[in-house]
Scaffold this motif. Structure first.
Motif, PDB file in Angstrom:
ATOM      1  N   SER C  79       0.831  -1.196   0.000  1.00 19.63           N
ATOM      2  CA  SER C  79       0.000   0.000   0.000  1.00 19.63           C
ATOM      3  C   SER C  79       0.876   1.260   0.000  1.00 19.63           C
ATOM      4  O   SER C  79       0.662   2.180  -0.796  1.00 19.63           O
ATOM      5  N   TYR C 200     -10.495  13.872   0.369  1.00 16.81           N
ATOM      6  CA  TYR C 200      -9.387  13.118  -0.205  1.00 16.81           C
ATOM      7  C   TYR C 200      -8.737  13.826  -1.376  1.00 16.81           C
ATOM      8  O   TYR C 200      -7.543  13.681  -1.609  1.00 16.81           O
ATOM      9  N   ILE C 207      -3.158  10.629  -5.166  1.00 20.13           N
ATOM     10  CA  ILE C 207      -3.816   9.322  -5.266  1.00 20.13           C
ATOM     11  C   ILE C 207      -5.107   9.445  -6.060  1.00 20.13           C
ATOM     12  O   ILE C 207      -5.336   8.710  -7.023  1.00 20.13           O
ATOM     13  N   VAL C 208      -5.897  10.429  -5.684  1.00 18.35           N
ATOM     14  CA  VAL C 208      -7.252  10.516  -6.236  1.00 18.35           C
ATOM     15  C   VAL C 208      -7.248  10.970  -7.702  1.00 18.35           C
ATOM     16  O   VAL C 208      -8.257  10.887  -8.391  1.00 18.35           O
ATOM     17  N   ILE C 211      -6.604   7.111  -9.103  1.00 17.58           N
ATOM     18  CA  ILE C 211      -7.682   6.171  -8.823  1.00 17.58           C
ATOM     19  C   ILE C 211      -8.947   6.975  -8.583  1.00 17.58           C
ATOM     20  O   ILE C 211      -8.935   7.863  -7.738  1.00 17.58           O
ATOM     21  N   TYR C 213     -12.208   8.345  -7.031  1.00 13.65           N
ATOM     22  CA  TYR C 213     -12.551   8.296  -5.627  1.00 13.65           C
ATOM     23  C   TYR C 213     -13.703   7.340  -5.345  1.00 13.65           C
ATOM     24  O   TYR C 213     -14.697   7.296  -6.063  1.00 13.65           O
ATOM     25  N   HIS C 214     -13.550   6.608  -4.256  1.00 11.03           N
ATOM     26  CA  HIS C 214     -14.606   5.698  -3.812  1.00 11.03           C
ATOM     27  C   HIS C 214     -14.433   5.581  -2.305  1.00 11.03           C
ATOM     28  O   HIS C 214     -13.308   5.552  -1.818  1.00 11.03           O
ATOM     29  N   VAL C 217     -11.765   3.278  -1.188  1.00 11.67           N
ATOM     30  CA  VAL C 217     -10.413   3.812  -1.406  1.00 11.67           C
ATOM     31  C   VAL C 217     -10.036   4.726  -0.241  1.00 11.67           C
ATOM     32  O   VAL C 217      -8.934   4.650   0.290  1.00 11.67           O
ATOM     33  N   ILE C 221      -6.818   4.338   2.123  1.00 10.99           N
ATOM     34  CA  ILE C 221      -5.831   5.428   2.251  1.00 10.99           C
ATOM     35  C   ILE C 221      -5.664   5.802   3.718  1.00 10.99           C
ATOM     36  O   ILE C 221      -4.541   5.866   4.230  1.00 10.99           O
TER      37      ILE C 221
END
Lengths: 427, 427, 427, 427
Positions: C79, C200, C207-208, C211, C213-214, C217, C221
């Motif tokens: 991660s 986020y 990151i967002v 990927i 956003y969800h 996730v 994180i």
């Protein structure tokens, strides 16, 4: 304060009148080696002692209150003191002390203190030299050969005169540069004034504001300036000369030890070796005590002015000659300072060498005296120092260089620099 | 924590009532030397202990919970604590902590901590002095002469009172400068307010915002200020006094060793010499442990305020007297700090001297006790320290000076300085 | 690499099944003292080892490839690795690496390396603990009393849990501060977006962006962030725990030596004392070798983030809570770092104490073993280090503080700071 | 200057013609290990010595005045010297020496000095290698096993060739980056000039202003540049190779001592061990003396260029490839410098290990030779140095890193940086 340790009881017969120099197989005494350096200083009023060329050795030395040397010294010291006072009055009148004038003030104060220190040194010189001569006695007659290389006497002379030569060159260029800048100034400004009048108003405003200008005043100022600068220079040079002389004795000891190391010797012989080393160490300690303040001031002065000069070096100068002078002056200053530190630090380096030589002595010959000698040398504390605030070793040179670089980087572009003052017609 | 080492079993008879002082051939005890310094502190509420002039020596010392001294101390500590709290509230209300107010806050917190440390020291003083008196016993009766120079008692007194005198001068000038600035302020601003009202609003805004001004408040504030400043001063002075006393014992030891060095002695005698040195070392270690925190705070405070004062020194001040005060204050602060470090570092210097003297002992007389003594001294770790974060030696002084210079150069022209606040009529 | 020195041949019988803990008169083993600390780490995926509470002592330790611990560790490492990679991609896409993003990158890389180091440590833990248990055997049964103070087991537990508690508080405040800033941001910006979506995007844009956003996730994180921060914290805490345990053994040795110092002992007894000290030194050396990289990374990380936090502390923050959080975070960080260094440096301090105790041994009882022990301790090189680049002693703490202060002064007002980004509605 | 210590009188029979390599059970000699490194240097004109692959060992080495190697060296040195002179003339004509051109000047002067130093080293190489071979003799035949790990010969080869490979990559990228920048420049500027004409005017203006451009000139310049850069690189690499070889001998000594430590040996055997260590120390001392100036220049050059590169790294570069090149170049430079210092400092680390092993020797077997060996190692002064200004140890690496960071922080945003010069169409 000085050691009452058992010095070799053998009468120091070489303090006798005739043929003194000839019977010494191992080169000259410290007294003889340093005499020309003292003479050089006296030309510029420093080290007011008499009898340093006397054939009786250190016993001939005298510090006379009514000697020409001391009168000459007093005159120059009074002169520098007057400059300091006039400078202070001038600064208070203008109601500001900038970084530059603070620098000038520090310079004169350090010069004055150095002069006083040299008078005090001259006062103690007789007793110092008597102890020194006693301490180095085994190295003049004994089995310690002078070894290879230039004879001590001429080595000291050469180093001292070379440094002085470069210093005179610097001094001359300093004068010429000021001369040229004044010429430029006169051309650019509508002054009706005399060339020298303008010269002294530009170079020494703090004096000429208080004393009306007169050619005689100019000559006195100029002479004082030369003596002041020479004093600074002489501090470094004197330390070098002393250290070269001491270093030679340490070398003689090390050479002698190296010759003995492979051979078998009686314990009495080794004991003598240990006592000779002890004697040299006491000598270093005694000289460090007497010279510490001069070393401290020399190092501080050198570091301060290297920083100041480096800081000004990248400025645009009004004439090419001035540019050239600044570079020469900076390089001379750095060279002199590094040379002084390098020679002084070699005392420390030489005093460590016995460690290596003692290791080579076979274990069969080992004894308590050798063990005590090893313990002694292992402590690594035979070095000249600035009042014990710092010890002069090779790594000190690096530390000083690193400090100066840091200061320069910090100051870079940070402080407003002096303007080109040839265009300032108000003096 | 303290050593249970074999102390000389000879009964410490001098803890007896009569004629105590007269039978001591080698000068006074540490207890006697420090008594006037403690008295001086108590005038300003520091060191709340009783019986320090008692004829029974350290056995007469007492830390009483209900003594006037402790009550006085508690009052001043409460007062300083209130100032700290009011300062914090004031700062949070104004919603900013600038560099200057951070400086003031640190000052008061350090003062308060120092006060508490001195109460703790007073609490332990009896046991400290008993150990000290035991440890120095051989130097009072034994063959160790007090040696040359000023008697210990008057040396400590002279140093302490001279420092205090200069401190009072500083304090007075501080008040006068604030007085003059306030006068100037009143002239320039259309305030109808009382002179002292204005004075306290300008000098201590954090207090007078929270407590309405009243002359009595002014007196209390002023008294607290004086005590606070004296506490800082007293920290340095107390360390000096302790170190002077200790240094004298080390000197006595070294003088004694020097007299013995040339002579032939039994192993038992040398063993005693080693144990005497051990005893002094244990004493240094014990005192270092007890005083370390005070030393740490004194050094930190001194360094911080020298930096701050140096940073402000080149600013233009509203009155000439203020300029003069700033220079005097800076020079006094630097002088006091250097003097304190110099005296403290002399403990280290003195503790190395036996090395040199031991080398002079002939190998015939050498024995295991001397070897162990050499090993002991060679470790070079008898020095006062700031909680062992740093050891106070000569080279520390240079390191501190170098650090301050670097900080000043970095800060030069970098941070916006405080404005002249005599023109700010909103307080 | 590890010593094959003669360890006491006496069979280490206490590796037996029953009643293990009860028969130990001198407190618990290192194995037992550190077990709770390992458990604490494993909650956050660090130190993937099994059997650390096993009654067989270190022989029960196992590093299993298929243990839950290792799988958990691998997951968190993956991660963090993903975050590093995403951060790099993000930075390259934006085509700039500022000082701040460089800081974040360094943080994640150091965290990842620390995690890997702890896996390697877990891999070696069995052999380390077996050696440790052997080395400390004489201190569990022998004449060395555990001495006064808190029992080792609860001391380690208390320190570890206190530090963890403060760390959790810091972590919580960190989250709350980010939460509040996001709330402020949403109020000020006309976003239609979800609260957590915005959260986020603001906190982890790197990151967002890659990927979508969800909420899941977000949870991953958040969990990774917590583990990452805890890892950094755990590094310091683990070093503290190890050093506390070691320090206790050194104290036991010193207490034992102090009891012996006054008495007369056979040479065999002194030899045993020397060998016990040797054994502790070998243990320190071995642990230093194994932990050096973790120490190096902890110190570097601490110094870097103290500098960064100090640099940002005087900025105006958008909310009062954020201001408060920054101050708490800075003070916690400094406190933790100083505590870690202080405890670690006490290993060095304790290892010097025998010198003082050995001096008190009467010369009649002196022998070659004691002399060798003195020589050994005199070298002063039993200290934890950062890969031998630096040794952790008290003076290191001062040097680090000095360096940070210099850096801060240099950076003051020099570099443009980050803007308040709650007003930047483009994320 | 070199030791006349008793070397093992056993005739050095391995200087015989045949089968030389095969009968050595303990790996190759230093002579053999360094031969490929010398060959590598000679490709770029450095170390003009012949016979380094000779089967007679060091006796076959020759420094011939008329060898191709020396002629090649002289040519490249003349070429670099011309560049220095042209650079000086160019600078004086433009009447300014900025920081950047000062940097370039220093670079060429250091390169030239390094070249001269390597010629001097080649001149002394025969005598150095003869001493080295004698000193390492006990480690080739004696009971000292080569131990584990890569054979010395291939270790040196691998390190040297890996560093060279990365250096070539750096060199190629340097050329490609300049090529691309020139392409960009031609596109942006309305020059009618030839591509290479433009290239050399942009890259080496100081040359092409004085010598009219011609393709042949371009080739010579390019070749000289490559050789110059390689020389710098070779300095570091040569020091690494020498230190790896020396370190292996120290490891052999330590491994041998570790095997002996547990066993009982005659005093004669321990004496031999002491003499072997002494021999290695003399070897380190001798090599340090010969290589000190090269080490000093390598370290100075590395530090200077790491500072310069770091200072430029955050600038925006005209092309992405140039950005990439700058990062690669910086990382390569830092990696090479750290590797060199790390390997060199391992000499110091290895030379301390005997201390630990000697402690494990039982007191029953103790004797004067072991005591002397302990005393010898305790002094901790077997390390390579830069003319004794600094000693290369692990802590030096940290000190250098700290200094560079301080310099960078001070310079940050302070000095105006160079402009992107692809847009400057006046060359």
């Amino acid at each position: 304060m000085i050691n009452q340790f058992p010095v070799s009881t053998k009468k120091i017969e070489f303090f006798t009148h005739n043929g003194f120099r000839k019977i010494l197989p191992n080169g000259c005494t410290a007294h003889q080696a340093l005499a020309p350096v003292i003479l050089l200083g006296q030309i510029f009023s420093i080290m007011p002692i008499t009898g340093y060329f006397h054939s009786h050795g250190p016993l001939g030395l005298k510090f006379k209150m009514k000697s020409i040397q001391l009168i000459y010294s007093s005159l120059t010291m009074t002169s520098v003191l007057s400059i300091v006072i006039m400078f202070l009055i001038h600064s208070i009148q203008r109601e500001k002390i900038g970084l530059n004038s603070a620098g000038t003030l520090i310079y004169y104060i350090v010069i004055l203190t150095t002069m006083i220190e040299f008078v005090l040194l001259a006062y103690n010189w007789r007793s110092i030299m008597i102890q020194w001569t006693e301490a180095e006695a085994p190295f003049l007659y004994g089995p310690y050969a002078t070894g290879k290389g230039v004879p001590l006497e001429s080595l000291v002379r050469r180093v001292a005169f070379t440094v002085t030569l470069f210093a005179f060159l610097e001094d001359t260029m300093n004068f010429l540069s000021a001369y040229k800048l004044n010429k430029l100034h006169i051309k650019q400004c509508p002054h009706a004034s005399d060339f020298w009048y303008s010269f002294y108003h530009r170079e020494h405003p703090h004096i000429v504001r208080l004393i009306p200008y007169h050619p005689a005043v100019g000559v006195v100022i100029e002479a004082t300036m030369r003596v002041a600068k020479f004093t600074w220079n002489y501090g470094d040079m004197f330390i070098m000369s002393v250290c070269l002389t001491l270093q030679r004795r340490l070398q003689q000891f090390n050479d002698g030890l190296e010759r003995l190391a492979g051979t078998e010797q009686s314990q009495v012989r080794w004991r003598q070796v240990r006592l000779d080393f002890l004697r040299l160490n006491e000598l270093i300690r005694m000289l460090d005590e007497k010279l510490s303040r001069i070393i401290l001031m020399s190092c501080a002065n050198d570091m301060f002015f290297i920083s100041v000069q480096l800081y000004n070096i990248f400025d645009v100068k009004p004439t090419l000659f001035t540019t050239f002078y600044y570079w020469y002056s900076l390089l001379f200053l750095m060279g002199r300072c590094v040379l002084m530190l390098y020679i002084t630090s070699s005392i420390y380096e030489e005093s460590l060498k016995p460690l290596r030589l003692l290791r080579a002595i076979p274990t069969q010959n080992w004894n308590l005296d050798l063990q005590r000698l090893v313990n002694h040398v292992s402590l690594k504390n035979s070095a000249f120092s600035g009042k014990r605030f710092f010890y002069i070793t090779r790594s000190l040179i690096l530390a000083m260089a690193g400090t100066i670089i840091t200061y320069e980087l910090v100051l870079l572009d940070q402080v407003a620099k002096d303007k080109d003052n040839t265009l300032d017609c108000n003096y």
